[in-house]
Motif scaffolding. Sequence first.
Motif, PDB file in Angstrom:
ATOM      1  N   GLY A  65       0.803  -1.216   0.000  1.00 34.63           N
ATOM      2  CA  GLY A  65       0.000   0.000   0.000  1.00 34.63           C
ATOM      3  C   GLY A  65       0.837   1.268   0.000  1.00 34.63           C
ATOM      4  N   GLY A  66       0.602   2.131  -1.005  1.00 34.67           N
ATOM      5  CA  GLY A  66       1.312   3.399  -1.071  1.00 34.67           C
ATOM      6  C   GLY A  66       0.449   4.600  -0.764  1.00 34.67           C
ATOM      7  N   ASP A  67      -0.861   4.450  -0.887  1.00 30.20           N
ATOM      8  CA  ASP A  67      -1.787   5.577  -0.716  1.00 30.20           C
ATOM      9  C   ASP A  67      -2.645   5.371   0.517  1.00 30.20           C
ATOM     10  OD1 ASP A  67      -0.879   6.618  -3.103  1.00 30.20           O
ATOM     11  OD2 ASP A  67      -2.524   5.807  -4.294  1.00 30.20           O
ATOM     12  N   ALA A  68      -2.962   6.475   1.205  1.00 34.81           N
ATOM     13  CA  ALA A  68      -3.837   6.357   2.368  1.00 34.81           C
ATOM     14  C   ALA A  68      -4.321   7.720   2.822  1.00 34.81           C
ATOM     15  CB  ALA A  68      -3.124   5.657   3.529  1.00 34.81           C
ATOM     16  N   ALA A  69      -5.441   7.693   3.517  1.00 33.63           N
ATOM     17  CA  ALA A  69      -5.905   8.800   4.340  1.00 33.63           C
ATOM     18  C   ALA A  69      -6.056   8.261   5.751  1.00 33.63           C
ATOM     19  CB  ALA A  69      -7.224   9.354   3.826  1.00 33.63           C
ATOM     20  N   GLY A  70      -5.832   9.125   6.735  1.00 27.36           N
ATOM     21  CA  GLY A  70      -5.920   8.666   8.111  1.00 27.36           C
ATOM     22  C   GLY A  70      -5.885   9.817   9.080  1.00 27.36           C
ATOM     23  N   THR A  71      -5.541   9.512  10.328  1.00 26.11           N
ATOM     24  CA  THR A  71      -5.518  10.535  11.367  1.00 26.11           C
ATOM     25  C   THR A  71      -4.195  10.494  12.131  1.00 26.11           C
ATOM     26  OG1 THR A  71      -6.588   9.029  12.931  1.00 26.11           O
ATOM     27  CG2 THR A  71      -8.019  10.501  11.679  1.00 26.11           C
ATOM     28  N   LEU A  72      -3.757  11.679  12.548  1.00 24.94           N
ATOM     29  CA  LEU A  72      -2.589  11.788  13.405  1.00 24.94           C
ATOM     30  C   LEU A  72      -3.005  11.585  14.860  1.00 24.94           C
ATOM     31  CD1 LEU A  72      -0.866  14.924  11.803  1.00 24.94           C
ATOM     32  CD2 LEU A  72      -0.439  12.500  11.323  1.00 24.94           C
ATOM     33  N   SER A  73      -2.027  11.527  15.751  1.00 26.16           N
ATOM     34  CA  SER A  73      -2.324  11.277  17.159  1.00 26.16           C
ATOM     35  C   SER A  73      -3.178  12.377  17.775  1.00 26.16           C
ATOM     36  CB  SER A  73      -1.018  11.122  17.950  1.00 26.16           C
ATOM     37  OG  SER A  73      -0.222  12.298  17.837  1.00 26.16           O
ATOM     38  N   ASP A  74      -3.122  13.595  17.224  1.00 19.62           N
ATOM     39  CA  ASP A  74      -3.930  14.694  17.755  1.00 19.62           C
ATOM     40  C   ASP A  74      -5.321  14.761  17.117  1.00 19.62           C
ATOM     41  OD1 ASP A  74      -3.421  15.659  15.219  1.00 19.62           O
ATOM     42  OD2 ASP A  74      -2.380  17.470  15.870  1.00 19.62           O
ATOM     43  N   GLY A  75      -5.656  13.776  16.250  1.00 18.04           N
ATOM     44  CA  GLY A  75      -6.964  13.741  15.623  1.00 18.04           C
ATOM     45  C   GLY A  75      -7.056  14.434  14.288  1.00 18.04           C
ATOM     46  N   THR A  76      -5.972  15.051  13.818  1.00 18.69           N
ATOM     47  CA  THR A  76      -5.985  15.736  12.526  1.00 18.69           C
ATOM     48  C   THR A  76      -6.152  14.728  11.395  1.00 18.69           C
ATOM     49  OG1 THR A  76      -4.524  17.478  13.356  1.00 18.69           O
ATOM     50  CG2 THR A  76      -4.696  17.249  10.973  1.00 18.69           C
ATOM     51  N   VAL A  78      -5.604  13.528   7.673  1.00 22.21           N
ATOM     52  CA  VAL A  78      -4.536  13.814   6.723  1.00 22.21           C
ATOM     53  C   VAL A  78      -4.581  12.846   5.546  1.00 22.21           C
ATOM     54  CG1 VAL A  78      -2.980  14.790   8.468  1.00 22.21           C
ATOM     55  CG2 VAL A  78      -2.885  12.331   7.950  1.00 22.21           C
ATOM     56  N   VAL A  79      -3.879  13.240   4.490  1.00 26.06           N
ATOM     57  CA  VAL A  79      -3.628  12.399   3.324  1.00 26.06           C
ATOM     58  C   VAL A  79      -2.128  12.147   3.265  1.00 26.06           C
ATOM     59  CG1 VAL A  79      -3.853  12.201   0.815  1.00 26.06           C
ATOM     60  CG2 VAL A  79      -5.574  13.459   2.129  1.00 26.06           C
ATOM     61  N   VAL A  80      -1.736  10.942   2.906  1.00 21.63           N
ATOM     62  CA  VAL A  80      -0.319  10.584   2.823  1.00 21.63           C
ATOM     63  C   VAL A  80       0.205  10.862   1.420  1.00 21.63           C
ATOM     64  CG1 VAL A  80       1.331   8.671   2.899  1.00 21.63           C
ATOM     65  CG2 VAL A  80      -0.483   8.841   4.624  1.00 21.63           C
ATOM     66  N   TYR A  81       1.316  11.610   1.346  1.00 19.58           N
ATOM     67  CA  TYR A  81       2.058  11.775   0.093  1.00 19.58           C
ATOM     68  C   TYR A  81       3.078  10.644   0.022  1.00 19.58           C
ATOM     69  CZ  TYR A  81       5.347  13.834  -3.282  1.00 19.58           C
ATOM     70  OH  TYR A  81       6.185  14.049  -4.363  1.00 19.58           O
ATOM     71  N   PRO A  82       2.994   9.750  -0.993  1.00 22.87           N
ATOM     72  CA  PRO A  82       3.754   8.497  -0.942  1.00 22.87           C
ATOM     73  C   PRO A  82       5.200   8.561  -1.413  1.00 22.87           C
ATOM     74  CG  PRO A  82       2.306   8.493  -2.854  1.00 22.87           C
ATOM     75  CD  PRO A  82       2.014   9.762  -2.102  1.00 22.87           C
ATOM     76  N   VAL A  83       5.660   9.710  -1.928  1.00 21.74           N
ATOM     77  CA  VAL A  83       7.034   9.826  -2.414  1.00 21.74           C
ATOM     78  C   VAL A  83       7.920  10.293  -1.264  1.00 21.74           C
ATOM     79  CG1 VAL A  83       8.586  10.907  -4.077  1.00 21.74           C
ATOM     80  CG2 VAL A  83       6.220  10.377  -4.738  1.00 21.74           C
ATOM     81  N   ILE A  84       8.880   9.481  -0.883  1.00 21.41           N
ATOM     82  CA  ILE A  84       9.790   9.827   0.206  1.00 21.41           C
ATOM     83  C   ILE A  84      11.155  10.115  -0.394  1.00 21.41           C
ATOM     84  CG2 ILE A  84      10.868   9.038   2.335  1.00 21.41           C
ATOM     85  CD1 ILE A  84       8.401   7.351   2.846  1.00 21.41           C
ATOM     86  N   GLY A  85      11.585  11.348  -0.232  1.00 20.56           N
ATOM     87  CA  GLY A  85      12.816  11.782  -0.875  1.00 20.56           C
ATOM     88  C   GLY A  85      13.974  11.939   0.083  1.00 20.56           C
ATOM     89  N   ASP A  86      15.093  12.323  -0.483  1.00 19.90           N
ATOM     90  CA  ASP A  86      16.282  12.650   0.286  1.00 19.90           C
ATOM     91  C   ASP A  86      16.015  13.961   1.034  1.00 19.90           C
ATOM     92  OD1 ASP A  86      18.771  13.572   1.158  1.00 19.90           O
ATOM     93  OD2 ASP A  86      19.825  12.748  -0.568  1.00 19.90           O
ATOM     94  N   LEU A 124      -6.425  16.985   5.286  1.00 25.20           N
ATOM     95  CA  LEU A 124      -7.528  16.568   4.440  1.00 25.20           C
ATOM     96  C   LEU A 124      -8.582  17.668   4.405  1.00 25.20           C
ATOM     97  CD1 LEU A 124      -9.032  14.314   2.855  1.00 25.20           C
ATOM     98  CD2 LEU A 124      -9.960  13.561   5.049  1.00 25.20           C
ATOM     99  N   PRO A 125      -8.912  18.190   3.198  1.00 31.60           N
ATOM    100  CA  PRO A 125      -9.973  19.200   3.123  1.00 31.60           C
ATOM    101  C   PRO A 125     -11.288  18.634   3.649  1.00 31.60           C
ATOM    102  CG  PRO A 125      -8.739  19.111   1.062  1.00 31.60           C
ATOM    103  CD  PRO A 125      -8.310  17.932   1.889  1.00 31.60           C
ATOM    104  N   PRO A 126     -12.104  19.460   4.300  1.00 34.55           N
ATOM    105  CA  PRO A 126     -13.340  18.941   4.905  1.00 34.55           C
ATOM    106  C   PRO A 126     -14.338  18.388   3.900  1.00 34.55           C
ATOM    107  CG  PRO A 126     -13.256  21.350   5.011  1.00 34.55           C
ATOM    108  CD  PRO A 126     -11.901  20.889   4.590  1.00 34.55           C
ATOM    109  N   GLY A 127     -14.250  18.830   2.630  1.00 29.49           N
ATOM    110  CA  GLY A 127     -15.200  18.364   1.628  1.00 29.49           C
ATOM    111  C   GLY A 127     -14.798  17.086   0.922  1.00 29.49           C
ATOM    112  N   ALA A 133      -9.990  10.574  -0.748  1.00 33.68           N
ATOM    113  CA  ALA A 133      -8.616  11.055  -0.583  1.00 33.68           C
ATOM    114  C   ALA A 133      -7.603   9.935  -0.732  1.00 33.68           C
ATOM    115  CB  ALA A 133      -8.465  11.718   0.786  1.00 33.68           C
ATOM    116  N   SER A 134      -7.997   8.717  -0.352  1.00 35.23           N
ATOM    117  CA  SER A 134      -7.048   7.606  -0.378  1.00 35.23           C
ATOM    118  C   SER A 134      -6.650   7.196  -1.787  1.00 35.23           C
ATOM    119  CB  SER A 134      -7.627   6.397   0.369  1.00 35.23           C
ATOM    120  OG  SER A 134      -8.625   5.741  -0.400  1.00 35.23           O
ATOM    121  N   VAL A 135      -7.388   7.636  -2.816  1.00 33.72           N
ATOM    122  CA  VAL A 135      -7.034   7.253  -4.186  1.00 33.72           C
ATOM    123  C   VAL A 135      -6.186   8.313  -4.874  1.00 33.72           C
ATOM    124  CG1 VAL A 135      -9.271   6.085  -4.311  1.00 33.72           C
ATOM    125  CG2 VAL A 135      -8.983   8.267  -5.473  1.00 33.72           C
ATOM    126  N   LEU A 136      -5.948   9.440  -4.226  1.00 28.40           N
ATOM    127  CA  LEU A 136      -5.358  10.581  -4.925  1.00 28.40           C
ATOM    128  C   LEU A 136      -3.841  10.542  -5.019  1.00 28.40           C
ATOM    129  CD1 LEU A 136      -7.559  13.495  -3.476  1.00 28.40           C
ATOM    130  CD2 LEU A 136      -7.906  12.182  -5.580  1.00 28.40           C
TER     131      LEU A 136
END
Length: 321
Positions: A65-76, A78-86, A124-127, A133-136
């Motif tokens: 799995g490379g794509d996801a939407a979820g929540t941080l520990s503070d409840g925010t 978010v959407v995951v950007y899957p490219v991890i760079g230097d 993650l935008p409220p709309g 978001a998980s497919v983007l």
Amino acid sequence: MFAVYASEPNPADPLAALVVGERPDPEVPAGWVAVRTTAASLNMHDLWTLRGVGLKPDQYPMILGGDAAGTLSDGTDVVVYPVIGDPTWSGDETLDPRRTLLTERYQGTFADTVIVPERNVIPLPPGVSPQAASVLGTAWLTAYRMLFTKSGLRPGQTMLVQGAAGGVSTALIQLGAAAGLQVWVTGRTAEKRALAERLGAHATFEAGARLPGKVDAVFESVGEATWAHTMRSVRPGGAVICCGATSGAAPSADLQRLFFLQIRVEGSTMGTRQELVDLLAFVDRAGISPEIGLELPMDKAPEGFRAMNEGDVAGKIVFTR
């Protein structure tokens, strides 16, 4: 923690390497964050990982799995950007020679929790729903970059999408229609052409069919099966934007047509973090609902993998927790 992972590389029978089970809880290094997964989408890249493409045997087990939407520990949310760079790289992340994707070096999103660098989470935008978001992050981001960064098209011009039902193709159709472009699409079956029309295509054609006119740009992800038709379909001075070759490399680049008609051919891979931010905003403001062909709880992930492997689903496959 619960996870869906590849136990080993298996080129001959990739689904035999798919495991639904438990993996150790991840540690969170300094500068990284833990995201509790709400929804995650399946990509062809995950099947390649099961086959062993791009990974060494000692990198397994690998959570998929490379794509996801979820929540941080503070409840925010978010959407995951899957490219991890230097961390030392500046500029376009897709050009970073040290970049990697989730599941290539780091564990993926098909789990209770995924860890990523802080800059790889976007509010993650409220709309926008978590499922949308998980497919983007991969397919839709690829389509967004092809259309808005690479093609140079303007509202009112005509675009051709080769192939009607894949994740990138359905994203191109929906984005192009929302941006005021004339969207033409080819599809191998009447069902896939009907899907394209439902998503906003203005005209659809059988694969390889003669078009009523030349187009300003063609969007290619198929390769060998469609390349000759692509080169015949683009107008002089037009563009071909290519993000893949699922049917194999084109046997001929048609160089005579390329130089004589001054056709611009450009490659495109994934997208930048800022492009994902812009894509989220566009989807939110335009009220676009990404095409989700199949939604399953994550513990039913093997059903989704089988459907992708057999080509049974149009649009994206989403797993939820």
